[in-house]
Design an enzyme around this catalytic site. Structure first.
Site, PDB file in Angstrom:
ATOM      1  N   CYS A 119     -31.621  88.326  90.819  1.00 15.74           N
ATOM      2  CA  CYS A 119     -30.246  87.975  90.440  1.00 15.74           C
ATOM      3  C   CYS A 119     -30.053  88.007  88.927  1.00 15.74           C
ATOM      4  O   CYS A 119     -29.059  88.540  88.428  1.00 15.74           O
ATOM      5  CB  CYS A 119     -29.892  86.572  90.927  1.00 15.74           C
ATOM      6  N   ASP A 120     -30.984  87.404  88.195  1.00 20.17           N
ATOM      7  CA  ASP A 120     -30.765  87.118  86.777  1.00 20.17           C
ATOM      8  C   ASP A 120     -31.673  87.868  85.808  1.00 20.17           C
ATOM      9  O   ASP A 120     -31.509  87.744  84.589  1.00 20.17           O
ATOM     10  CB  ASP A 120     -30.947  85.615  86.536  1.00 20.17           C
ATOM     11  N   CYS A 173     -34.091  83.007  90.731  1.00 22.55           N
ATOM     12  CA  CYS A 173     -33.953  84.327  91.344  1.00 22.55           C
ATOM     13  C   CYS A 173     -34.063  85.422  90.281  1.00 22.55           C
ATOM     14  O   CYS A 173     -33.114  85.664  89.520  1.00 22.55           O
ATOM     15  CB  CYS A 173     -32.612  84.426  92.074  1.00 22.55           C
TER      16      CYS A 173
END
Length: 305
Positions: free
Chosen positions: A139-140, A136
């Site tokens: 997300c990261d 992701c």
């Protein structure tokens, strides 16, 4: 747990399922969460750090999942360990059978079994998940600001990830096994115009290597790309195999449902990564769970109204 009919049976104990349980319990409904993994809290546990959930910056994914579960348990939500195998619609009710043969009767079902990231299946992928390997970018990606990263895949998700990372990373490699991309041609062209993006086609990853964290992506043609992060974007697999013929799904196996969670089957609701939607994040899963529980409550009131 006794044999009395439930108001709500929730399948899945990730963020969507746990939030649905919290809302259902607060609505004074008789609710049970069925989970295939003992004390599971979903894929969030795979995230070493979650930095985009409001109010809780830099929280460990396991800790966030445990906080969700603890909240549900504090309200008295009950859990059952088992994997749902089949769903039979009855007269204003559902009968759910589990792989161990156990059956549960319920007025409504909220299905939150999620979707699993397809894996590359190469050496180092599992070892470095959460330590440089991510599924992701949204997300990261921020953890790789000013560093180098590789995105692996050829669909719109991979293209979007590469574009997103190009604004954060010093260098982005987009690696695709075919010569042509499945994703938008316009997106490919925009990436070609980015000075810090290198597109590598006809290339197959062989190994993700490193020490404590990722340091390189090795390709089968012998090339080695020096990267700090490897973002795998080769698709998702919704956990809906047991729902064939039960509810309407799209061509990729996602349950057709909007933010209300309402599906084609009366009394059957969907929440989280398993439903059709654009953004699959913890915050949208939680939102889905709340909406589905409110919809289930309204449906139950309609049965008795």
């Amino acid at each position: 747990m006794d044999s009395q009919m439930l108001d709500v049976l929730i399948i899945g104990s990730g963020p969507a399922g746990l939030c649905a349980a919290i809302y259902a319990k607060r609505a004074n409904l008789r609710v049970l969460v069925a989970e295939k993994e003992y004390l599971g809290t979903g894929q969030i546990t795979e995230s070493d750090q979650v930095d985009n959930y409001p109010g809780l910056p830099e929280i460990n994914g396991y800790e966030l999942g445990e906080a969700f579960r603890g909240h549900a348990q504090k309200l008295g939500v009950e859990f059952y360990d088992g994997m749902a195998e089949s769903f039979a619609e009855g007269e204003k009710s559902w009968t759910v059978q589990f792989t161990n043969g156990y059956k549960i009767h319920t007025k409504t079902v909220i299905y939150c079994a999620g979707a699993a990231h397809r894996k590359l299946g190469v050496d180092g992928e599992k070892e470095f998940t959460g330590k440089g390997v991510s599924y992701c970018a949204v997300c990261d990606g921020a953890f790789y600001r000013g560093k180098s990263a590789a995105v692996i895949g050829g669909g719109d998700t991979a293209l979007g990830d590469a574009m997103y990372l190009s604004d954060l990373c010093e260098k982005v490699y987009l690696v695709h096994r075919r010569d042509e991309f499945r994703g938008s041609a316009a997106s490919v062209q925009r990436l070609r115009e980015k000075e810090n993006v290198e597109i590598i086609t006809g290339a197959v990853p062989e190994k993700i290597s490193g020490d404590q964290t990722v340091t390189a992506l090795e390709l089968k043609d012998g090339r080695t790309l020096p990267v700090h992060g490897a973002f795998v974007a080769v698709g998702m697999q919704p956990q809906t195999e047991c729902l064939q013929g039960v509810v309407a799904m799209d061509e990729n196996g996602y349950i057709i449902a909007d933010e209300t969670g309402v599906t084609s089957a009366p009394g059957f609701f969907a929440a989280g990564d398993v439903r059709t939607k654009a953004l699959r994040q913890v915050v949208t899963a939680v939102s889905d769970g709340a909406n589905a529980a409110v919809s289930a409550d309204a449906y139950i009131r309609g049965l008795t109204g």
